[in-house]
Design a protein around this motif. Structure first.
Motif, mmCIF file in Angstrom:
data_model
loop_
_atom_site.group_PDB
_atom_site.id
_atom_site.type_symbol
_atom_site.label_atom_id
_atom_site.label_comp_id
_atom_site.label_asym_id
_atom_site.label_seq_id
_atom_site.Cartn_x
_atom_site.Cartn_y
_atom_site.Cartn_z
ATOM 1 N N ARG A 79 19.401 45.063 6.363
ATOM 2 C CA ARG A 79 20.684 44.381 6.610
ATOM 3 C C ARG A 79 20.864 44.101 8.098
ATOM 4 N N ARG A 80 20.534 45.086 8.920
ATOM 5 C CA ARG A 80 20.667 44.913 10.372
ATOM 6 C C ARG A 80 19.742 43.821 10.893
ATOM 7 N N LEU A 81 18.510 43.795 10.377
ATOM 8 C CA LEU A 81 17.555 42.781 10.815
ATOM 9 C C LEU A 81 17.989 41.376 10.386
ATOM 10 N N LYS A 82 18.553 41.276 9.162
ATOM 11 C CA LYS A 82 19.045 39.964 8.710
ATOM 12 C C LYS A 82 20.187 39.465 9.583
ATOM 13 N N GLU A 83 21.120 40.379 9.922
ATOM 14 C CA GLU A 83 22.227 39.975 10.801
ATOM 15 C C GLU A 83 21.710 39.557 12.168
ATOM 16 N N GLU A 84 20.741 40.325 12.688
ATOM 17 C CA GLU A 84 20.167 39.983 13.990
ATOM 18 C C GLU A 84 19.455 38.631 13.938
ATOM 19 N N ARG B 245 18.055 54.083 4.099
ATOM 20 C CA ARG B 245 17.759 53.761 5.504
ATOM 21 C C ARG B 245 17.065 52.407 5.618
ATOM 22 N N GLN C 74 17.341 49.942 3.446
ATOM 23 C CA GLN C 74 18.330 48.903 3.129
ATOM 24 C C GLN C 74 19.204 48.589 4.351
ATOM 25 N N ASP C 75 19.636 49.657 5.030
ATOM 26 C CA ASP C 75 20.450 49.447 6.245
ATOM 27 C C ASP C 75 19.646 48.709 7.309
ATOM 28 N N GLU C 76 18.375 49.084 7.448
ATOM 29 C CA GLU C 76 17.532 48.428 8.444
ATOM 30 C C GLU C 76 17.328 46.952 8.106
ATOM 31 N N THR D 247 22.114 35.860 13.886
ATOM 32 C CA THR D 247 22.682 35.706 15.238
ATOM 33 C C THR D 247 21.729 34.931 16.141
#
Length: 476
Positions: free
Chosen positions: A445-450, A439, A441-443, A453
């Motif tokens: 990854r999501r924060l890095k993409e955000e 969880r 790791q997914d968080e 952007t």
């Protein structure tokens, strides 16, 4: 000079132990093989609870006292914990309520239906999280209906108010693992033994250490308050590695009143004290015998009475409360002995031999009953009261009309002494650890993409701003 030994008259000199017949034992029970130094058994007038061996989490079984004999292999269990169960205790006022603690860092409160379990129970009435490491001990307050104490391997004792389902105090004076806890009669004092070789008497509401003894010659393992005698008794090991008991004045722990060597065996000595008869029972883990003494306020303080012997070693012992004893048989104490090798629970009755069949008032004084003297709020406000007493002659069959009501809890932080106990509660099992890792790791990854952007958007806005700045002078 007289060489006669000094004998003291005592009505309990001839107390003897009587093992129940095989049909009154509980057989076929997969008793836990955990080496934690606890009893793994709790008894009240309705049920016998025993921690069992299980895979994939911790569990214990609850058997009605009247349902003796061989247990079927698929007997239902209480199996909500995700780690080994380390301690279980019945609520002294609500006989269907039992608390348990576990290696999964949680304390849970369960409500057992009348007549026992019909299917596996996984949902607890309350789940209490506050310790950061496994919880090894729990104790109910002796006079208040909704106060529970828990001691963890994080060296802390938490006081839980079950009326709101939250911790209200943290006692943080120990520097190592807490080995045992014991209350005085009205619950105003708490005695603890600790792996740091210190014996402490604590005022639980404030957490202030009133007395402290550094036990160098007598390494304390277990401690118990001796009723209203203002005495403490400890079991431990002497400097020569012999098992030993010591008697202390609770108001002066500078040195013990008396020390007495027991034997040279290595098993832990469990003390059990009966405040009504002033009798002390000593049972060693792995032993088959139970020694018993009478305690007095005058010398020699400890009067050896007799010893119950049995070839089967005991892993732990449960004790029946006074109102569950057979007063017609002059039974003054009853153990429930766990025999792991046979998967057996063996009741052992301590009986005073009397010829008369009438009620023996001299061996059954008024005793602590099943009605609480205080609510949780009253005790926390600073009120102390002695237990509500009852007579075993006519009061032991009176039903308790109290009903346990669990609080409806909202998710919020638990702040005790300025520390949020739920802020960093660790995962309780390896599977939870892996789930939490993925969880996170997914968080990430999501924060890095955000973040990427937003960086692109910031650059676009900066270019647009520069273009506007370049265009506006030309227009002028």
């Amino acid at each position: 000079m007289s060489w006669r030994p000094t004998y003291r008259s005592s009505k309990f000199r001839n107390v003897y132990g009587k093992v129940a017949n095989r049909e009154h034992c509980f057989d076929g029970i997969p008793i836990t093989k955990n080496v934690h130094d606890n009893h793994f058994c709790a008894v009240n007038s309705k049920f016998v609870a025993v921690v069992t061996e299980s895979a994939g989490g911790g569990s214990f079984i609850v058997i009605p006292v009247s349902q003796s004999g061989r247990l079927e292999s698929h007997y239902p269990k209480v199996c909500g914990h995700q780690g080994n169960v380390l301690d279980i205790k019945w609520n002294p006022f609500f006989e269907n309520i039992i608390a348990s603690c576990s290696e999964d860092t949680s304390v849970r409160v369960w409500e057992i239906p009348e007549g026992g379990l019909r299917r596996n129970m996984t949902e607890a009435v309350l789940e209490l999280y506050g310790h950061s490491r496994r919880v090894g001990l729990i104790e109910w307050h002796p006079t208040s209906s909704g106060i529970l104490f828990s001691a963890g391997y994080d060296y802390k004792i938490l006081i839980w108010n079950l009326e709101i389902g939250e911790p209200v105090k943290m006692i943080d004076c120990h520097t190592d693992v807490i080995l045992s806890m014991s209350f005085n009669t009205d619950g105003s004092l708490l005695a603890t033994s600790c792996k740091d070789k210190k014996l402490r008497v604590i005022e639980p509401r404030s957490g202030v250490v009133l007395q402290q003894a550094c036990c160098k010659n007598h390494r304390v393992n277990r401690v118990v308050f001796l009723g209203n005698m203002k005495r403490l008794l400890t079991t431990g090991v002497s400097r020569w590695n012999t098992r030993q008991i010591a008697l202390w004045d609770q108001e002066d722990l500078s040195m013990p009143i008396v020390e007495e060597d027991i034997d040279g065996l290595s098993g832990l000595l469990f003390p059990f004290y009966d405040a009504d008869t002033h009798m002390l029972y000593l049972a060693g883990k792995g032993d088959g015998n139970i020694r018993y003494f009478e305690i007095t306020t005058e010398k020699p303080y400890l009067q050896y009475l007799m010893e119950f012997r049995s070839p089967a070693p005991q892993k732990g012992l449960g004790v029946m409360p006074k109102h569950g004893l057979d007063v017609g048989a002059c039974e003054v104490f009853r153990f429930y002995k766990l025999v792991t090798l046979k998967g057996l629970i063996e009741p052992i009755s301590m009986i005073v031999p009397r010829r008369s069949d009438t009620y023996q008032e001299d061996i059954y004084p008024m005793t602590a009953g099943i009605e609480p003297a205080l609510s949780a709020g009253e005790w926390l406000s600073g009120i102390n009261r002695d237990p509500v007493l009852m007579s075993l002659k006519e009061g032991y069959s009176r039903p308790n009309q109290l009903v346990f009501k669990a609080p409806v809890k909202e998710k919020k932080s638990m702040v005790v002494n300025g520390i949020d106990l739920l802020e960093n509660v660790p995962p309780r099992t390896e599977n939870e650890l892996l789930r939490m890792f993925f969880r996170q790791q997914d968080e990430l990854r999501r924060l890095k993409e955000e973040l990427t952007t937003k960086d692109v958007r910031i650059r676009q806005l900066e270019l647009e701003l520069n273009n506007l700045k370049n265009v506006s002078p030309n227009n002028v």
